[in-house]
Design a protein around this motif. Sequence first.
Motif, PDB file in Angstrom:
ATOM      1  N   LEU A   1     -17.350 -26.375 -29.489  1.00  0.00           N
ATOM      2  CA  LEU A   1     -17.022 -25.032 -29.978  1.00  0.00           C
ATOM      3  C   LEU A   1     -18.196 -24.058 -29.968  1.00  0.00           C
TER       4      LEU A   1
ATOM      5  N   ARG B   1      -2.561 -19.778 -29.376  1.00  0.00           N
ATOM      6  CA  ARG B   1      -3.310 -20.492 -30.417  1.00  0.00           C
ATOM      7  C   ARG B   1      -2.396 -20.887 -31.578  1.00  0.00           C
TER       8      ARG B   1
ATOM      9  N   THR C   1      -7.601 -19.408 -38.181  1.00  0.00           N
ATOM     10  CA  THR C   1      -7.156 -20.649 -37.542  1.00  0.00           C
ATOM     11  C   THR C   1      -7.080 -21.788 -38.553  1.00  0.00           C
TER      12      THR C   1
ATOM     13  N   ILE D   1     -13.660 -18.869 -30.748  1.00  0.00           N
ATOM     14  CA  ILE D   1     -13.322 -18.480 -32.118  1.00  0.00           C
ATOM     15  C   ILE D   1     -14.464 -18.691 -33.091  1.00  0.00           C
TER      16      ILE D   1
ATOM     17  N   LEU E   1      -7.653 -30.011 -30.428  1.00  0.00           N
ATOM     18  CA  LEU E   1      -7.787 -28.657 -30.964  1.00  0.00           C
ATOM     19  C   LEU E   1      -9.149 -28.055 -30.611  1.00  0.00           C
TER      20      LEU E   1
ATOM     21  N   TYR F   1     -11.172 -19.782 -26.750  1.00  0.00           N
ATOM     22  CA  TYR F   1     -11.011 -18.529 -27.503  1.00  0.00           C
ATOM     23  C   TYR F   1     -12.332 -18.050 -28.108  1.00  0.00           C
TER      24      TYR F   1
ATOM     25  N   TYR G   1      -9.088 -26.921 -26.912  1.00  0.00           N
ATOM     26  CA  TYR G   1      -8.272 -25.736 -26.626  1.00  0.00           C
ATOM     27  C   TYR G   1      -8.895 -24.483 -27.225  1.00  0.00           C
ATOM     28  N   PHE G   2      -9.354 -24.575 -28.465  1.00  0.00           N
ATOM     29  CA  PHE G   2      -9.876 -23.388 -29.147  1.00  0.00           C
ATOM     30  C   PHE G   2     -11.228 -22.939 -28.597  1.00  0.00           C
TER      31      PHE G   2
END
Length: 450
Positions: free
Chosen positions: A20, A294, A140, A131, A122, A129, A125-126
Motif C-alpha cells: 500500500l 472499491r 474504506t 488510498i 484487499l 487507488y 486491489y486498494f
Amino acid sequence: MTLLKNKWQTLIVLIGVFILFKPPIDPDFGWHFKYGEYMVQNRKILRENIFSYTMPDYKWANSYWIPQIIMYSLYSLSETLGLTGDIGMSLVLSAAISVGILVILKKAPLEKWQVVTGAIFLFSYFAKYTISVRPLLFSTIFMLFLIHTILHNTQNIKFLPLLFVIWANSHADFTLGLFVLGIFNIVKLMTQGIKKENLGIHISSLACVAITLVNPYGIFLWETLLKETHPLQFFQIAEWLPLNNKDLLPNFVIATSLILVATIEMKEKKKNLWLIICILFFLILSVRMIYFGRVLILLGIFPLLDFLKSISSEVKKAKQLLGVKNERRIAKSVKIAGAVWAIFLVGSFLENIYLASLEERWAKKAGFPYEKVQEIKRLGIEGDMFNEYDWGGYLIWKLPEYKTFVDGRMPSWRDDTGYSAFEEYLEIRKNITQEQGVVEKILKTLEPKD
C-alpha cells in the motif's frame, strides 16, 4: 501489542505496508494537506476558499477535516523526527489501513488462511487507488467495519451512531454507508415486518442519519453533498468515468467475477438478501464509474471468503488424488512462486521508498510540474496563473504564495449566477487545444518541401 507479538499477523501488516505504501502522488493531496496545516496552525475550521482566485467567496462544507488534520500532523511529526514527511506519513497511514483491515477480518468468523487471503486480496486491489495518502483510507476502513457489523455482529449496531459521527467528519462516503445500512433495514422490515426485537436496530439506524448533522457545518454539509451530484464531473473526472485503467482493469475483472460467483453461491440467501442487493447495485454502478469498484470489493469480500472455504474441501480431495509425490511438487512450485512474489513485493516497496525520499522523483513520475514550480520560485513571477486541473492540489501545496485557477475541490462548485470555474477551465482548455492545432497546421505548411 497482541498484534505485534503474533508473528503471522505482524507479517501480514508488513505485507500490507509493502503493497500500500505510495508517495503523496494523489492530485488532491496538496489541498488536503494545506487544509490540515491551516486548521492546526489557526486552531479553527477553514470555511473560506483561500486557495483559488476564482470563486473566492464560495462557501463549501469540507467533510474531510479530521483526516486532513491527521495527515498534516503525521507529515509534520515525521519531518521533526528527521524522516521526510512523504515517507513517514505514508508509512504510518499504510500501516494503519493494514492493521484496520486485519483486525476487522480477524473479528469475523473466518479461519486463519481466509483472513490472510482476504487481507492480501484487499491490499492488492486498494493499492491501485493509492488510498494510503487520501482521506479515502478512513472511509474504506469504516465501510468494511460497517459491513462486518451488519453481517457478523448485529448486536453492535447500537454503537454505529458513534461510527457515523466520525465518518461524517472524515469523508463524504458516509452517505454510501447510510445507503447500505438503509437497504439492510428496508429488507429486514419487508421480510420480517415490525418486530420488537428489531426495534433497537431500526432506531439506531435512524440515529446514524441524524448524528451526521453533528459536524462543523450542520445541515450545510448535506446541502454541499447534494450540489456535488452535478452531472458534469461524472463525465470529466477520472474516478467518475468508466473503468479503462489498464492497471486496475484486470484486477477489477478478476475480483468482480469471483464476487459474482460467490454471490450466486451465497448460503442463507434470504438472510443476506440485503447484501446481494447491495453487491448487484454497486456492480452496476462500478461498470459506469470506477469509484464504486472499491465499495463493491468491500461488500463482496466476506461472501468471497466463504465461497473459497466451500471449495477448499474439493481442493483437499484433489490433493489426495494427486498422491504424495505430485503434492510435494506442487508445494515446491507454490514456494517458488511465493519467493518470486516476495522479491517483487520488496523491490516495488524499495522503489516507492526511493521515489518518496526525493520530491523531484515522485513529482515528475506523477506528472506534476516540479521544475516549473522551482522556476517560478526562483524568478519570483507575479500575477495570477492558469493551471491544469490535475496540478491544482500540488500547486496549492508547493506554491502557497500564489492562488490557483482550479483544483480538485471545484468540479461541482457553482455560484448564485451559475458560474463554474471548472466549466470555464474546460472551455479555456478546449480553446487552447484548438489554437495549438491551428498553429501546428500553419507550421506544417511552412515546412520546406523536398
